[in-house]
Design a protein around this motif. Sequence first.
Motif, PDB file in Angstrom:
ATOM      1  N   MET A   1       0.844  -1.172   0.000  1.00  0.00           N
ATOM      2  CA  MET A   1       0.000   0.000   0.000  1.00  0.00           C
ATOM      3  C   MET A   1       0.897   1.246   0.000  1.00  0.00           C
ATOM      4  O   MET A   1       1.835   1.332   0.775  1.00  0.00           O
ATOM      5  N   PRO A   2       0.600   2.214  -0.862  1.00  0.00           N
ATOM      6  CA  PRO A   2       1.398   3.445  -0.879  1.00  0.00           C
ATOM      7  C   PRO A   2       1.294   4.192   0.448  1.00  0.00           C
ATOM      8  O   PRO A   2       0.265   4.170   1.107  1.00  0.00           O
ATOM      9  N   THR A   3       2.380   4.838   0.819  1.00  0.00           N
ATOM     10  CA  THR A   3       2.409   5.604   2.058  1.00  0.00           C
ATOM     11  C   THR A   3       3.095   6.943   1.827  1.00  0.00           C
ATOM     12  O   THR A   3       4.024   7.028   1.015  1.00  0.00           O
ATOM     13  N   MET A   4       2.640   7.954   2.518  1.00  0.00           N
ATOM     14  CA  MET A   4       3.243   9.285   2.393  1.00  0.00           C
ATOM     15  C   MET A   4       4.649   9.320   2.981  1.00  0.00           C
ATOM     16  O   MET A   4       5.396  10.258   2.764  1.00  0.00           O
ATOM     17  N   PHE A   5       5.034   8.292   3.736  1.00  0.00           N
ATOM     18  CA  PHE A   5       6.363   8.241   4.324  1.00  0.00           C
ATOM     19  C   PHE A   5       7.420   7.768   3.321  1.00  0.00           C
ATOM     20  O   PHE A   5       8.608   7.924   3.560  1.00  0.00           O
ATOM     21  N   ASN A   6       6.988   7.168   2.218  1.00  0.00           N
ATOM     22  CA  ASN A   6       7.902   6.713   1.179  1.00  0.00           C
ATOM     23  C   ASN A   6       7.963   7.781   0.089  1.00  0.00           C
ATOM     24  O   ASN A   6       6.934   8.161  -0.476  1.00  0.00           O
ATOM     25  N   GLU A   7       9.171   8.269  -0.224  1.00  0.00           N
ATOM     26  CA  GLU A   7       9.309   9.394  -1.156  1.00  0.00           C
ATOM     27  C   GLU A   7       8.724   9.093  -2.539  1.00  0.00           C
ATOM     28  O   GLU A   7       8.038   9.925  -3.130  1.00  0.00           O
ATOM     29  N   ALA A   8       8.965   7.886  -3.060  1.00  0.00           N
ATOM     30  CA  ALA A   8       8.439   7.528  -4.381  1.00  0.00           C
ATOM     31  C   ALA A   8       6.906   7.453  -4.356  1.00  0.00           C
ATOM     32  O   ALA A   8       6.237   7.921  -5.286  1.00  0.00           O
ATOM     33  N   ASP A   9       6.350   6.865  -3.304  1.00  0.00           N
ATOM     34  CA  ASP A   9       4.892   6.797  -3.171  1.00  0.00           C
ATOM     35  C   ASP A   9       4.295   8.194  -3.083  1.00  0.00           C
ATOM     36  O   ASP A   9       3.284   8.494  -3.721  1.00  0.00           O
ATOM     37  N   ARG A  10       4.913   9.042  -2.257  1.00  0.00           N
ATOM     38  CA  ARG A  10       4.425  10.415  -2.091  1.00  0.00           C
ATOM     39  C   ARG A  10       4.429  11.152  -3.425  1.00  0.00           C
ATOM     40  O   ARG A  10       3.462  11.828  -3.785  1.00  0.00           O
ATOM     41  N   ALA A  11       5.500  10.998  -4.208  1.00  0.00           N
ATOM     42  CA  ALA A  11       5.575  11.646  -5.524  1.00  0.00           C
ATOM     43  C   ALA A  11       4.462  11.137  -6.437  1.00  0.00           C
ATOM     44  O   ALA A  11       3.850  11.913  -7.176  1.00  0.00           O
ATOM     45  N   GLY A  12       4.171   9.847  -6.384  1.00  0.00           N
ATOM     46  CA  GLY A  12       3.098   9.289  -7.195  1.00  0.00           C
ATOM     47  C   GLY A  12       1.733   9.812  -6.794  1.00  0.00           C
ATOM     48  O   GLY A  12       0.890  10.121  -7.645  1.00  0.00           O
TER      49      GLY A  12
ATOM     50  N   PHE B   1     -12.590  -8.868  15.782  1.00  0.00           N
ATOM     51  CA  PHE B   1     -12.724  -9.424  14.439  1.00  0.00           C
ATOM     52  C   PHE B   1     -13.408  -8.451  13.501  1.00  0.00           C
ATOM     53  O   PHE B   1     -12.935  -8.219  12.390  1.00  0.00           O
ATOM     54  N   PHE B   2     -14.519  -7.875  13.928  1.00  0.00           N
ATOM     55  CA  PHE B   2     -15.238  -6.947  13.044  1.00  0.00           C
ATOM     56  C   PHE B   2     -14.431  -5.684  12.777  1.00  0.00           C
ATOM     57  O   PHE B   2     -14.437  -5.165  11.675  1.00  0.00           O
ATOM     58  N   HIS B   3     -13.720  -5.192  13.795  1.00  0.00           N
ATOM     59  CA  HIS B   3     -12.866  -4.020  13.582  1.00  0.00           C
ATOM     60  C   HIS B   3     -11.799  -4.347  12.541  1.00  0.00           C
ATOM     61  O   HIS B   3     -11.553  -3.575  11.617  1.00  0.00           O
ATOM     62  N   TRP B   4     -11.171  -5.519  12.679  1.00  0.00           N
ATOM     63  CA  TRP B   4     -10.161  -5.921  11.693  1.00  0.00           C
ATOM     64  C   TRP B   4     -10.783  -6.049  10.315  1.00  0.00           C
ATOM     65  O   TRP B   4     -10.227  -5.565   9.329  1.00  0.00           O
ATOM     66  N   LEU B   5     -11.936  -6.703  10.230  1.00  0.00           N
ATOM     67  CA  LEU B   5     -12.596  -6.933   8.951  1.00  0.00           C
ATOM     68  C   LEU B   5     -12.905  -5.623   8.236  1.00  0.00           C
ATOM     69  O   LEU B   5     -12.691  -5.482   7.038  1.00  0.00           O
ATOM     70  N   ILE B   6     -13.368  -4.616   8.992  1.00  0.00           N
ATOM     71  CA  ILE B   6     -13.781  -3.352   8.393  1.00  0.00           C
ATOM     72  C   ILE B   6     -12.599  -2.418   8.182  1.00  0.00           C
ATOM     73  O   ILE B   6     -12.474  -1.774   7.139  1.00  0.00           O
ATOM     74  N   MET B   7     -11.702  -2.325   9.142  1.00  0.00           N
ATOM     75  CA  MET B   7     -10.662  -1.295   9.094  1.00  0.00           C
ATOM     76  C   MET B   7      -9.302  -1.783   8.606  1.00  0.00           C
ATOM     77  O   MET B   7      -8.563  -1.035   7.969  1.00  0.00           O
ATOM     78  N   ASP B   8      -8.913  -3.006   8.922  1.00  0.00           N
ATOM     79  CA  ASP B   8      -7.541  -3.436   8.690  1.00  0.00           C
ATOM     80  C   ASP B   8      -7.372  -4.572   7.689  1.00  0.00           C
ATOM     81  O   ASP B   8      -6.245  -4.910   7.338  1.00  0.00           O
ATOM     82  N   SER B   9      -8.442  -5.174   7.256  1.00  0.00           N
ATOM     83  CA  SER B   9      -8.301  -6.318   6.357  1.00  0.00           C
ATOM     84  C   SER B   9      -7.875  -5.841   4.968  1.00  0.00           C
ATOM     85  O   SER B   9      -8.033  -4.671   4.621  1.00  0.00           O
ATOM     86  N   PRO B  10      -7.330  -6.739   4.176  1.00  0.00           N
ATOM     87  CA  PRO B  10      -6.913  -6.357   2.822  1.00  0.00           C
ATOM     88  C   PRO B  10      -8.081  -6.193   1.847  1.00  0.00           C
ATOM     89  O   PRO B  10      -7.872  -5.840   0.690  1.00  0.00           O
ATOM     90  N   MET B  11      -9.304  -6.404   2.306  1.00  0.00           N
ATOM     91  CA  MET B  11     -10.457  -6.229   1.423  1.00  0.00           C
ATOM     92  C   MET B  11     -10.595  -4.758   1.046  1.00  0.00           C
ATOM     93  O   MET B  11     -10.344  -3.875   1.867  1.00  0.00           O
ATOM     94  N   PRO B  12     -10.997  -4.455  -0.188  1.00  0.00           N
ATOM     95  CA  PRO B  12     -11.170  -3.047  -0.571  1.00  0.00           C
ATOM     96  C   PRO B  12     -12.352  -2.416   0.160  1.00  0.00           C
ATOM     97  O   PRO B  12     -13.300  -3.097   0.528  1.00  0.00           O
ATOM     98  N   TRP B  13     -12.238  -1.106   0.383  1.00  0.00           N
ATOM     99  CA  TRP B  13     -13.326  -0.365   1.022  1.00  0.00           C
ATOM    100  C   TRP B  13     -14.520  -0.376   0.081  1.00  0.00           C
ATOM    101  O   TRP B  13     -14.368  -0.187  -1.123  1.00  0.00           O
ATOM    102  N   PRO B  14     -15.739  -0.576   0.568  1.00  0.00           N
ATOM    103  CA  PRO B  14     -16.896  -0.636  -0.329  1.00  0.00           C
ATOM    104  C   PRO B  14     -17.179   0.712  -0.989  1.00  0.00           C
ATOM    105  O   PRO B  14     -17.056   1.767  -0.365  1.00  0.00           O
TER     106      PRO B  14
END
Length: 99
Positions: A1-12, A66-79
């Motif tokens: 996942m892109p992050t603002m902490f990575n210079e290349a990701d931030r530029a993208g 479990f539900f917090h992980w499922l909604i907030m942290d899982s690799p599933m895309p946000w609906p």
Amino acid sequence: MPTMFNEADRAGILARLDRLTPQTARLWGSLTPAGMVFHLNAQLQNVLGELKVEPRKTPGIMKTGFFHWLIMDSPMPWPKSAPTASEYLSDAPGELDAN
């Protein structure tokens, strides 16, 4: 996942923002490009403590690990078109600026 902490990701990420125009196609829901930039900026302001967002009432079962992980942290895309806090929306988000 892109992050603002990575210079290349931030530029993208910044390059993607620079390519936005008022005519850019909506890919996630009903927000205009300017509305989406407002939405993202409001979330950053909330994280930095510059914007107060009222917590939503969440059913008890949704607070479990479990539900917090499922909604907030899982690799599933946000609906798509998921509801959001009213503080993250604006009827007049402003204009996309070339600066």
